[in-house]
Scaffold this active site. Structure first.
Site, PDB file in Angstrom:
ATOM      1  N   ASP A  25      17.699   4.117 -69.476  1.00  0.00           N
ATOM      2  CA  ASP A  25      18.956   3.375 -69.300  1.00  0.00           C
ATOM      3  C   ASP A  25      20.134   4.282 -69.638  1.00  0.00           C
ATOM      4  O   ASP A  25      19.993   5.241 -70.400  1.00  0.00           O
ATOM      5  CB  ASP A  25      18.991   2.166 -70.254  1.00  0.00           C
ATOM      6  CG  ASP A  25      18.060   1.046 -69.824  1.00  0.00           C
ATOM      7  OD1 ASP A  25      17.545   1.086 -68.699  1.00  0.00           O
ATOM      8  OD2 ASP A  25      17.841   0.124 -70.640  1.00  0.00           O
ATOM      9  N   ARG A  39      18.732   4.425 -60.625  1.00  0.00           N
ATOM     10  CA  ARG A  39      19.141   3.015 -60.581  1.00  0.00           C
ATOM     11  C   ARG A  39      20.669   3.010 -60.649  1.00  0.00           C
ATOM     12  O   ARG A  39      21.247   3.580 -61.572  1.00  0.00           O
ATOM     13  CB  ARG A  39      18.567   2.258 -61.773  1.00  0.00           C
ATOM     14  CG  ARG A  39      19.117   0.836 -61.890  1.00  0.00           C
ATOM     15  CD  ARG A  39      18.971   0.256 -63.291  1.00  0.00           C
ATOM     16  NE  ARG A  39      17.583   0.168 -63.686  1.00  0.00           N
ATOM     17  CZ  ARG A  39      17.193   0.248 -64.953  1.00  0.00           C
ATOM     18  NH1 ARG A  39      18.054   0.427 -65.929  1.00  0.00           N
ATOM     19  NH2 ARG A  39      15.908   0.170 -65.250  1.00  0.00           N
TER      20      ARG A  39
HETATM   21  P1  FDA Z   1      29.487  -8.431 -61.561  1.00  0.00           P
HETATM   22  O1  FDA Z   1      29.674  -8.376 -63.044  1.00  0.00           O
HETATM   23  O2  FDA Z   1      30.670  -8.189 -60.691  1.00  0.00           O
HETATM   24  O3  FDA Z   1      28.849  -9.835 -61.223  1.00  0.00           O
HETATM   25  C1  FDA Z   1      28.607 -10.267 -59.891  1.00  0.00           C
HETATM   26  C2  FDA Z   1      28.071 -11.689 -59.962  1.00  0.00           C
HETATM   27  O4  FDA Z   1      26.789 -11.675 -60.590  1.00  0.00           O
HETATM   28  C3  FDA Z   1      28.903 -12.635 -60.812  1.00  0.00           C
HETATM   29  O5  FDA Z   1      29.916 -13.242 -60.080  1.00  0.00           O
HETATM   30  C4  FDA Z   1      27.863 -13.621 -61.301  1.00  0.00           C
HETATM   31  O6  FDA Z   1      27.567 -14.563 -60.285  1.00  0.00           O
HETATM   32  C5  FDA Z   1      26.641 -12.762 -61.487  1.00  0.00           C
HETATM   33  N1  FDA Z   1      26.521 -12.219 -62.873  1.00  0.00           N
HETATM   34  C6  FDA Z   1      26.789 -10.975 -63.290  1.00  0.00           C
HETATM   35  N2  FDA Z   1      26.530 -10.819 -64.606  1.00  0.00           N
HETATM   36  C7  FDA Z   1      26.123 -12.018 -65.019  1.00  0.00           C
HETATM   37  C8  FDA Z   1      25.701 -12.502 -66.287  1.00  0.00           C
HETATM   38  N3  FDA Z   1      25.673 -11.757 -67.380  1.00  0.00           N
HETATM   39  N4  FDA Z   1      25.327 -13.801 -66.353  1.00  0.00           N
HETATM   40  C9  FDA Z   1      25.337 -14.601 -65.266  1.00  0.00           C
HETATM   41  N5  FDA Z   1      25.726 -14.191 -64.042  1.00  0.00           N
HETATM   42  C10 FDA Z   1      26.108 -12.922 -63.920  1.00  0.00           C
HETATM   43  N6  FDA Z   1      24.386  -1.231 -67.381  1.00  0.00           N
HETATM   44  C11 FDA Z   1      24.524  -0.049 -68.018  1.00  0.00           C
HETATM   45  O7  FDA Z   1      25.637   0.316 -68.411  1.00  0.00           O
HETATM   46  N7  FDA Z   1      23.424   0.755 -68.200  1.00  0.00           N
HETATM   47  C12 FDA Z   1      22.189   0.411 -67.754  1.00  0.00           C
HETATM   48  O8  FDA Z   1      21.243   1.163 -67.941  1.00  0.00           O
HETATM   49  C13 FDA Z   1      22.049  -0.829 -67.074  1.00  0.00           C
HETATM   50  N8  FDA Z   1      20.829  -1.233 -66.589  1.00  0.00           N
HETATM   51  C14 FDA Z   1      20.772  -2.352 -65.786  1.00  0.00           C
HETATM   52  C15 FDA Z   1      19.583  -2.671 -65.130  1.00  0.00           C
HETATM   53  C16 FDA Z   1      19.549  -3.735 -64.243  1.00  0.00           C
HETATM   54  C17 FDA Z   1      18.277  -4.051 -63.518  1.00  0.00           C
HETATM   55  C18 FDA Z   1      20.736  -4.495 -63.981  1.00  0.00           C
HETATM   56  C19 FDA Z   1      20.750  -5.619 -62.990  1.00  0.00           C
HETATM   57  C20 FDA Z   1      21.889  -4.197 -64.642  1.00  0.00           C
HETATM   58  C21 FDA Z   1      21.916  -3.148 -65.565  1.00  0.00           C
HETATM   59  N9  FDA Z   1      23.086  -2.838 -66.247  1.00  0.00           N
HETATM   60  C22 FDA Z   1      23.189  -1.640 -66.905  1.00  0.00           C
HETATM   61  C23 FDA Z   1      24.200  -3.830 -66.315  1.00  0.00           C
HETATM   62  C24 FDA Z   1      25.260  -3.571 -65.257  1.00  0.00           C
HETATM   63  O9  FDA Z   1      25.988  -2.412 -65.576  1.00  0.00           O
HETATM   64  C25 FDA Z   1      26.241  -4.756 -65.177  1.00  0.00           C
HETATM   65  O10 FDA Z   1      26.896  -4.895 -66.384  1.00  0.00           O
HETATM   66  C26 FDA Z   1      25.576  -6.075 -64.814  1.00  0.00           C
HETATM   67  O11 FDA Z   1      24.621  -5.909 -63.825  1.00  0.00           O
HETATM   68  C27 FDA Z   1      26.626  -7.100 -64.311  1.00  0.00           C
HETATM   69  O12 FDA Z   1      27.299  -6.599 -63.206  1.00  0.00           O
HETATM   70  P2  FDA Z   1      26.981  -6.994 -61.678  1.00  0.00           P
HETATM   71  O13 FDA Z   1      26.619  -5.745 -60.978  1.00  0.00           O
HETATM   72  O14 FDA Z   1      25.973  -8.041 -61.601  1.00  0.00           O
HETATM   73  O15 FDA Z   1      28.387  -7.408 -61.078  1.00  0.00           O
END
Ligand code: FDA
Length: 304
Positions: A131, A181
């Site tokens: 990560d 990723r």
């Molecule tokens: P965004 O925050 O714009 O959300 C898009 C939509 O997704 C929202 O409108 C909502 O519907 C839904 N959503 C998002 N987060 C939500 C939550 N917490 N609860 C409910 N709904 C939510 N980060 C990092 O810095 N280092 C890492 O190693 C990782 N590893 C990682 C692995 C995997 C498999 C995932 C999916 C994510 C990570 N992350 C991460 C976290 C990533 O950086 C990010 O903070 C989250 O994925 C939330 O951002 P989105 O891309 O979903 O977009």
């Protein structure tokens, strides 16, 4: 935005963390986002998800350990996990954090700990994703992954689209054929290193996703952002990039509807499944991403 900073600020409070993690009602508080306290809980969640066509990546919660015994204990949990995944023929790999493997105490010891897990992952034809944490660790994390990848190809890195530097990092990772990723990024970064506006972070995600789809080695697009996923899938289809050459990844408990929808549409979907007692910083980051999650958490607490 203010709430995001508030939750990310409190995620770093050691006193609050100690208090919250010892709270007897904690399990109810976290159950939406954390599989449980024990490795068996994460394996059991994996078994269920596998039945619906979803694979997992298992994360033993814990970061910023304060001594090398804790780091070695975390390494041993991961080694046992890989054995269990193999013995139970589960569709799962593992994800770990370098601050849990001792990087703040000894880079050499951390490297040895991660190497042990990467070696085991290679032997068992499995995979370990390292990560990405805050930008204080980006250089050291990429250096360690690149170095170990020379010996153990079963190790991959994470790139955060909120960092200005990520395009350059991604070019290098692609050149080295390291599996990536792609995420937006979950830490509180200053505007000197990260795009301050969400639309800039999203635009960079879109750009990096296209680079990965075209030239990456089995990349993962890790987001719940439907618009970005739709754009990436459309781009892949238009360029003849097959669905099985990339993965869509999401977090346990978030957008389960979307996870099932992508499986039904023939995509490879992997869910990041955290487990363990040290859940506090992880939960605070999830609240920072979506403060409305406070209501999920509160309703879990009120549930009899
Ligand atoms: P965004 O925050 O714009 O959300 C898009 C939509 O997704 C929202 O409108 C909502 O519907 C839904 N959503 C998002 N987060 C939500 C939550 N917490 N609860 C409910 N709904 C939510 N980060 C990092 O810095 N280092 C890492 O190693 C990782 N590893 C990682 C692995 C995997 C498999 C995932 C999916 C994510 C990570 N992350 C991460 C976290 C990533 O950086 C990010 O903070 C989250 O994925 C939330 O951002 P989105 O891309 O979903 O977009």
């Amino acid at each position: 935005m203010l709430l995001r900073h508030f939750f990310l600020f409190t995620s770093r409070s050691a006193a609050l963390r100690r208090w919250m993690e010892r709270w007897p009602a904690a399990l109810r508080l976290t159950s939406r986002f954390v599989a449980g306290a024990r490795p068996e809980d994460a394996l059991s969640v994996t078994r269920q998800l596998n039945l619906s066509g979803i694979s997992t990546t298992l994360d033993y919660l814990g970061e910023s350990v304060t001594n090398l015994d804790e780091a070695a204990a975390a390494r041993d949990v991961y080694l046992r996990l890989l054995d269990c995944i193999h013995a139970q023929s589960l569709q799962a790999n593992v994800s770990l954090k370098l601050t849990q493997f001792g990087i703040d105490i000894s880079e050499a010891a951390c490297r040895e700990n991660v190497a042990a897990v990467a070696r085991k992952a290679c032997e068992l034809h499995n995979f370990v994703h390292v990560d990405m944490e805050s930008s204080d660790y980006t250089d050291r994390t990429l250096a360690l992954v690149s170095d170990l990848h020379e010996h153990f190809p079963s190790i991959g890195a994470v790139v955060q689209s909120y960092l200005y530097r990520s395009e350059r990092d991604l070019e290098e990772l692609i050149r080295r054929k390291i599996r990536v990723r792609l995420v937006k990024g979950a830490y509180d970064e200053p505007p000197s290193v990260a795009f301050p506006k969400k639309r800039e972070v999203d635009a960079n995600f879109d750009k990096l996703a296209r680079m990965l789809l075209q030239a990456g080695n089995d990349p993962a697009l890790a987001t719940h952002d439907e618009k970005l996923l739709r754009a990436a899938i459309k781009f892949a289809a238009a360029h003849g990039i097959p669905k099985d050459s990339y993965e869509i990844q999401m977090l346990y408990g978030i957008r389960r509807d979307l996870q099932s929808r992508y499986v039904a549409a023939g995509h490879r979907v992997r869910v990041y499944v955290p487990f363990g007692d040290a859940w506090y910083p992880y939960l605070m980051r999830r609240l920072a991403e979506r403060p409305a999650n406070v209501w999920f958490v509160a309703s879990n607490l009120l549930r009899k």
